[in-house]
Design a protein around this motif. Structure first.
Motif, mmCIF file in Angstrom:
data_model
loop_
_atom_site.group_PDB
_atom_site.id
_atom_site.type_symbol
_atom_site.label_atom_id
_atom_site.label_comp_id
_atom_site.label_asym_id
_atom_site.label_seq_id
_atom_site.Cartn_x
_atom_site.Cartn_y
_atom_site.Cartn_z
ATOM 1 N N GLN A 9 0.921 -1.222 0.090
ATOM 2 C CA GLN A 9 0.285 -0.347 0.452
ATOM 3 C C GLN A 9 0.800 1.447 0.101
ATOM 4 O O GLN A 9 0.467 2.684 -0.452
ATOM 5 N N PHE A 10 2.088 1.122 0.755
ATOM 6 C CA PHE A 10 2.883 2.420 0.643
ATOM 7 C C PHE A 10 3.862 2.477 -0.535
ATOM 8 O O PHE A 10 4.047 3.742 -0.705
ATOM 9 N N ARG A 11 4.342 1.596 -1.018
ATOM 10 C CA ARG A 11 5.239 1.457 -2.314
ATOM 11 C C ARG A 11 5.000 2.412 -3.914
ATOM 12 O O ARG A 11 3.811 2.548 -4.158
ATOM 13 N N GLU A 12 5.779 3.358 -3.615
ATOM 14 C CA GLU A 12 5.799 4.238 -4.431
ATOM 15 C C GLU A 12 7.556 4.899 -5.005
ATOM 16 O O GLU A 12 8.282 4.822 -4.676
ATOM 17 N N PHE A 13 7.378 5.029 -6.718
ATOM 18 C CA PHE A 13 8.800 5.098 -6.876
ATOM 19 C C PHE A 13 8.612 6.026 -8.064
ATOM 20 O O PHE A 13 7.222 6.615 -8.101
ATOM 21 N N ASP A 14 9.678 7.129 -7.902
ATOM 22 C CA ASP A 14 9.660 8.688 -8.557
ATOM 23 C C ASP A 14 11.264 7.929 -9.348
ATOM 24 O O ASP A 14 12.381 8.048 -8.799
ATOM 25 N N SER A 15 11.224 8.821 -11.022
ATOM 26 C CA SER A 15 12.823 8.608 -11.588
ATOM 27 C C SER A 15 13.568 9.602 -11.035
ATOM 28 O O SER A 15 14.679 9.766 -11.598
ATOM 29 N N LYS A 16 12.591 11.099 -10.137
ATOM 30 C CA LYS A 16 13.117 11.944 -10.202
ATOM 31 C C LYS A 16 14.717 11.208 -8.985
ATOM 32 O O LYS A 16 15.100 12.648 -8.457
ATOM 33 N N GLY A 39 19.975 2.967 -9.068
ATOM 34 C CA GLY A 39 21.106 4.177 -9.430
ATOM 35 C C GLY A 39 21.124 5.636 -7.844
ATOM 36 O O GLY A 39 21.403 6.203 -8.222
ATOM 37 N N GLN A 40 19.436 5.036 -7.934
ATOM 38 C CA GLN A 40 19.492 5.940 -6.542
ATOM 39 C C GLN A 40 19.837 5.876 -4.920
ATOM 40 O O GLN A 40 20.245 4.689 -4.916
ATOM 41 N N GLU A 41 19.662 6.745 -4.111
ATOM 42 C CA GLU A 41 20.790 6.299 -3.097
ATOM 43 C C GLU A 41 20.315 7.548 -1.994
ATOM 44 O O GLU A 41 19.595 7.736 -1.975
ATOM 45 N N VAL A 42 20.408 6.342 -0.600
ATOM 46 C CA VAL A 42 20.251 7.103 0.517
ATOM 47 C C VAL A 42 21.258 7.544 1.114
ATOM 48 O O VAL A 42 22.269 5.915 1.279
#
Length: 97
Positions: A9-16, A39-42
């Motif tokens: 219910q909380f999964r959401e992706f953003d390419s930016k 490629g995205q990171e914390v």
């Protein structure tokens, strides 16, 4: 009243940018869902508490201190307090911390 939290219910992706969602927050425990495209990171950072990473889906690399640990589905990695830690997705990934 206790109830299960459904990750789907909380999964959401953003390419930016990576998406993070706070699923639980209390004095003793915080649960954050990270949704990262490849490629995205914390960025590495430190906290005063121990951090447990759980790979829900995809593949990512978790920094723990000076070491990188590969995290895939159903894998767990633990970072002690006051140690740098961060996440970098090698594939589209969902990670709980």
């Amino acid at each position: 009243m206790a109830e299960a939290i459904r990750i789907s219910q909380f999964r959401e992706f953003d390419s930016k940018r990576l998406v993070s969602k706070l699923l639980h927050d209390s004095e003793k425990c915080r649960v954050v869902l990270f949704c990262l495209e490849a490629g995205q990171e914390v960025p590495p950072h430190e906290t005063t508490s121990e951090v447990v990473f759980y790979g829900v889906e995809g593949k990512s690399s978790v920094l723990i201190g000076r070491e990188r640990v590969e995290l895939g589905p159903e894998a767990v990695a633990v970072c002690p307090p006051h140690q740098p830690h961060g996440i970098k997705a090698t594939q589209k990934s969902t990670v709980l911390a």
